[in-house]
Motif scaffolding. Structure first.
Motif, PDB file in Angstrom:
ATOM      1  N   PRO A  34       5.989   5.938   4.213  1.00 43.54           N
ATOM      2  CA  PRO A  34       6.650   4.787   3.584  1.00 43.54           C
ATOM      3  C   PRO A  34       6.680   3.591   4.531  1.00 43.54           C
ATOM      4  CG  PRO A  34       7.968   6.798   3.325  1.00 43.54           C
ATOM      5  CD  PRO A  34       6.847   7.128   4.281  1.00 43.54           C
ATOM      6  N   VAL A  35       6.505   2.368   3.965  1.00 48.22           N
ATOM      7  CA  VAL A  35       6.603   1.147   4.774  1.00 48.22           C
ATOM      8  C   VAL A  35       8.010   1.101   5.381  1.00 48.22           C
ATOM      9  CG1 VAL A  35       6.595  -1.383   4.714  1.00 48.22           C
ATOM     10  CG2 VAL A  35       4.867  -0.083   3.445  1.00 48.22           C
ATOM     11  N   ASP A  36       8.104   0.864   6.698  1.00 50.12           N
ATOM     12  CA  ASP A  36       9.393   0.874   7.390  1.00 50.12           C
ATOM     13  C   ASP A  36      10.136  -0.437   7.119  1.00 50.12           C
ATOM     14  OD1 ASP A  36      10.442   1.865  10.706  1.00 50.12           O
ATOM     15  OD2 ASP A  36      11.461   0.629   9.207  1.00 50.12           O
ATOM     16  N   TYR A  85       0.945  -7.145  -1.783  1.00 49.93           N
ATOM     17  CA  TYR A  85       1.672  -7.573  -0.589  1.00 49.93           C
ATOM     18  C   TYR A  85       0.768  -8.315   0.393  1.00 49.93           C
ATOM     19  CZ  TYR A  85       4.880  -7.525   3.354  1.00 49.93           C
ATOM     20  OH  TYR A  85       5.677  -7.906   4.392  1.00 49.93           O
ATOM     21  N   ASN A  86      -0.536  -8.198   0.206  1.00 52.23           N
ATOM     22  CA  ASN A  86      -1.496  -8.778   1.160  1.00 52.23           C
ATOM     23  C   ASN A  86      -2.509  -9.665   0.459  1.00 52.23           C
ATOM     24  OD1 ASN A  86      -0.842  -7.332   3.858  1.00 52.23           O
ATOM     25  ND2 ASN A  86      -0.780  -5.738   2.295  1.00 52.23           N
ATOM     26  N   PRO A  87      -2.056 -10.773  -0.159  1.00 52.76           N
ATOM     27  CA  PRO A  87      -2.959 -11.623  -0.951  1.00 52.76           C
ATOM     28  C   PRO A  87      -3.705 -12.685  -0.138  1.00 52.76           C
ATOM     29  CG  PRO A  87      -0.744 -12.493  -1.108  1.00 52.76           C
ATOM     30  CD  PRO A  87      -0.656 -11.286  -0.213  1.00 52.76           C
ATOM     31  N   SER A  92      -5.982  -9.864   8.667  1.00 49.06           N
ATOM     32  CA  SER A  92      -5.215  -8.606   8.541  1.00 49.06           C
ATOM     33  C   SER A  92      -4.980  -8.286   7.072  1.00 49.06           C
ATOM     34  CB  SER A  92      -3.885  -8.712   9.299  1.00 49.06           C
ATOM     35  OG  SER A  92      -2.930  -9.419   8.534  1.00 49.06           O
ATOM     36  N   ASP A  93      -4.775  -9.341   6.236  1.00 44.54           N
ATOM     37  CA  ASP A  93      -4.633  -9.092   4.796  1.00 44.54           C
ATOM     38  C   ASP A  93      -5.953  -8.576   4.228  1.00 44.54           C
ATOM     39  OD1 ASP A  93      -2.234 -10.521   5.363  1.00 44.54           O
ATOM     40  OD2 ASP A  93      -2.132 -11.134   3.271  1.00 44.54           O
ATOM     41  N   ARG A  94      -7.055  -9.210   4.650  1.00 41.41           N
ATOM     42  CA  ARG A  94      -8.362  -8.809   4.113  1.00 41.41           C
ATOM     43  C   ARG A  94      -8.659  -7.347   4.479  1.00 41.41           C
ATOM     44  NH1 ARG A  94     -11.466 -14.195   4.929  1.00 41.41           N
ATOM     45  NH2 ARG A  94     -11.272 -15.068   2.821  1.00 41.41           N
TER      46      ARG A  94
HETATM   47  C1  LIG Z   1       1.007  -0.885   4.035  1.00 43.43           C
HETATM   48  C2  LIG Z   1       0.963  -2.372   3.870  1.00 43.43           C
HETATM   49  O1  LIG Z   1       0.861  -2.888   2.756  1.00 43.43           O
HETATM   50  C3  LIG Z   1       1.001  -3.248   5.024  1.00 43.43           C
HETATM   51  N1  LIG Z   1       0.737  -4.538   4.803  1.00 43.43           N
HETATM   52  C4  LIG Z   1       0.780  -5.285   5.909  1.00 43.43           C
HETATM   53  N2  LIG Z   1       0.524  -6.619   5.875  1.00 43.43           N
HETATM   54  C5  LIG Z   1       0.630  -7.452   6.943  1.00 43.43           C
HETATM   55  O2  LIG Z   1       0.974  -7.100   8.052  1.00 43.43           O
HETATM   56  C6  LIG Z   1       0.242  -8.894   6.665  1.00 43.43           C
HETATM   57  C7  LIG Z   1       1.105  -9.484   5.553  1.00 43.43           C
HETATM   58  N3  LIG Z   1       0.669 -10.872   5.315  1.00 43.43           N
HETATM   59  C8  LIG Z   1       0.783 -11.679   6.492  1.00 43.43           C
HETATM   60  C9  LIG Z   1      -0.010 -11.059   7.647  1.00 43.43           C
HETATM   61  N4  LIG Z   1       0.399  -9.665   7.862  1.00 43.43           N
HETATM   62  S1  LIG Z   1       1.147  -4.374   7.299  1.00 43.43           S
HETATM   63  C10 LIG Z   1       1.266  -2.948   6.357  1.00 43.43           C
HETATM   64  C11 LIG Z   1       1.583  -1.712   7.004  1.00 43.43           C
HETATM   65  C12 LIG Z   1       0.702  -1.168   7.952  1.00 43.43           C
HETATM   66  C13 LIG Z   1       1.034   0.007   8.606  1.00 43.43           C
HETATM   67  O3  LIG Z   1       0.169   0.529   9.492  1.00 43.43           O
HETATM   68  C14 LIG Z   1       2.218   0.668   8.346  1.00 43.43           C
HETATM   69  C15 LIG Z   1       3.091   0.131   7.413  1.00 43.43           C
HETATM   70  O4  LIG Z   1       4.248   0.771   7.156  1.00 43.43           O
HETATM   71  C16 LIG Z   1       2.772  -1.047   6.722  1.00 43.43           C
END
Ligand SMILES: CC(=O)c1nc(NC(=O)[C@H]2CNCCN2)sc1-c1cc(O)cc(O)c1
Length: 130
Positions: A34-36, A85-87, A92-94
């Motif tokens: 799960p996302v922390d 969540y990553n549009p 990093s989004d790509r």
């Molecule tokens: C799973 C997920 O959707 C996820 N998205 C991320 N996006 C970002 O970090 C983008 C968001 N836009 C701005 C630039 N950063 S980090 C991340 C994630 C990765 C892990 O290794 C573990 C965790 O718990 C979550």
């Protein structure tokens, strides 16, 4: 009846195997837990229905899935949440969107190649009868 329990036991074995194979794939590390919320506080505001591979494995063991369709619906939550969540266009989004698409395609390819249609139909009939 007993035959239904035999079918659902075989379904759980199949779903555990698929889930473990996905969880061992390095590309899908971000999707394994799960996302922390401490690390990513805004996540739960954007993503209403979080899902991850460890939660799916727990649901298999809790007999939450009677059909492969219900399992795939939860895997679809994982990658759709990541796309939502990553549009942005930043790298990093790509990268996470690419991995989300790989999770989708890998899961659907395993199901297409390894799920017997007749077995799937029996599971769907058990779901309809309950
Ligand atoms: C799973 C997920 O959707 C996820 N998205 C991320 N996006 C970002 O970090 C983008 C968001 N836009 C701005 C630039 N950063 S980090 C991340 C994630 C990765 C892990 O290794 C573990 C965790 O718990 C979550």
């Amino acid at each position: 009846e007993e035959q239904e329990e035999d079918t659902l036991r075989e379904l759980r074995l199949f779903l555990r195997n698929v889930t473990e194979r996905l969880s061992q794939d390095k590309r899908f590390k971000a999707f394994t837990k799960p996302v922390d919320i401490e690390e990513v506080p805004d996540y739960i505001k954007v993503i209403r229905h979080p899902m991850d591979l460890s939660t799916i494995l727990s649901k298999v063991d809790l007999h939450k899935y009677v059909t492969v369709r219900e399992f795939v619906n939860d895997v679809d939550l994982i990658w759709k949440n990541a796309l939502e969540y990553n549009p942005d266009s930043d790298p990093s989004d790509r990268q996470i969107r690419h991995r989300a698409c790989a999770l989708k395609d890998t899961t659907h390819a395993i199901i297409r190649d390894e799920l017997d249609e007749d077995f799937n139909r029996i599971c769907e009939q058990i779901r309809e009868a309950r």
